[in-house]
Design a protein around this motif. Structure first.
Motif, short mmCIF file in Angstrom:
data_model
loop_
_atom_site.label_atom_id
_atom_site.label_comp_id
_atom_site.label_asym_id
_atom_site.label_seq_id
_atom_site.Cartn_x
_atom_site.Cartn_y
_atom_site.Cartn_z
N GLY A 60 12.45 8.54 9.44
CA GLY A 60 12.40 7.96 8.10
C GLY A 60 12.11 6.48 8.16
N GLY A 61 12.05 5.87 6.98
CA GLY A 61 11.84 4.44 6.93
C GLY A 61 11.05 4.05 5.71
N GLY A 62 10.66 2.78 5.66
CA GLY A 62 9.89 2.28 4.54
C GLY A 62 9.87 0.78 4.53
N ALA A 63 9.40 0.23 3.40
CA ALA A 63 9.30 -1.22 3.27
C ALA A 63 9.18 -1.60 1.80
N THR A 64 9.53 -2.85 1.53
CA THR A 64 9.31 -3.45 0.21
C THR A 64 8.45 -4.68 0.42
N TYR A 65 7.38 -4.78 -0.38
CA TYR A 65 6.45 -5.90 -0.29
C TYR A 65 6.30 -6.56 -1.66
N THR A 66 5.91 -7.83 -1.64
CA THR A 66 5.31 -8.44 -2.82
C THR A 66 3.87 -8.74 -2.45
N ALA A 67 3.01 -8.76 -3.46
CA ALA A 67 1.59 -9.02 -3.20
C ALA A 67 1.02 -9.87 -4.33
N THR A 68 0.13 -10.78 -3.98
CA THR A 68 -0.55 -11.61 -4.97
C THR A 68 -2.05 -11.56 -4.73
N HIS A 69 -2.77 -11.67 -5.84
CA HIS A 69 -4.23 -11.73 -5.79
C HIS A 69 -4.63 -12.61 -6.97
N GLY A 70 -4.91 -13.88 -6.68
CA GLY A 70 -5.09 -14.82 -7.78
C GLY A 70 -3.76 -14.95 -8.52
N ASP A 71 -3.77 -14.82 -9.84
CA ASP A 71 -2.53 -14.86 -10.62
C ASP A 71 -1.79 -13.53 -10.62
N ALA A 72 -2.47 -12.43 -10.29
CA ALA A 72 -1.85 -11.11 -10.32
C ALA A 72 -0.71 -11.03 -9.31
N PHE A 73 0.34 -10.30 -9.70
CA PHE A 73 1.53 -10.18 -8.86
C PHE A 73 1.98 -8.73 -8.86
N SER A 74 2.45 -8.24 -7.70
CA SER A 74 2.89 -6.86 -7.59
C SER A 74 4.10 -6.75 -6.67
N ILE A 76 5.82 -3.67 -4.37
CA ILE A 76 5.57 -2.35 -3.82
C ILE A 76 6.78 -1.94 -3.00
N ASP A 77 7.36 -0.78 -3.32
CA ASP A 77 8.52 -0.27 -2.61
C ASP A 77 8.18 1.14 -2.15
N GLY A 78 8.19 1.36 -0.84
CA GLY A 78 7.83 2.68 -0.32
C GLY A 78 8.76 3.13 0.77
#
Length: 105
Positions: A60-74, A76-78
């Motif tokens: 098992g396992g996973g990760a949580t990320y933040t991501a930016t592209h210009g002003d866009a923000f996301s 991601i939790d998997g």
């Protein structure tokens, strides 16, 4: 935002606070390899990705990320177990004050 490889099911997008959207993906693949591949796919599309947390072991396992592209923000939790991975993705046109990406809502 790209769709993860080997996606079996997608739910959303649904609207969330601050004008964002929430997507959920069910992916046929081992969780650590799947979230690592999704991070690489985001980077390949020009997103700057930061790892907030990651874990793995015992199938098992996973990760949580933040991501930016210009002003866009996301956010991601998997994660998952064996050959099932669940990815929850929230995205906004700009970073909200409270970038909450609840898996359930």
């Amino acid at each position: 935002m790209p769709t993860p490889d080997k996606t079996k099911n997608t739910t959303g997008p649904t609207g969330i606070a601050d004008g964002g959207i929430h997507l959920r993906f069910v992916v046929d693949g081992a969780p650590v390899a799947t979230v690592d591949a999704y991070k690489a796919a985001l980077q390949g599309k020009g997103w700057e990705v930061t790892t907030i947390a990651s874990s793995g072991g015992g199938g098992g396992g996973g990760a949580t990320y933040t991501a930016t592209h210009g002003d866009a923000f996301s956010v991601i939790d998997g994660g998952g177990y064996e050959n099932s991975t669940f990815i929850s993705l929230c995205a906004w046109g700009s970073k909200p004050v409270e970038p909450n990406c609840n898996r359930d809502g």
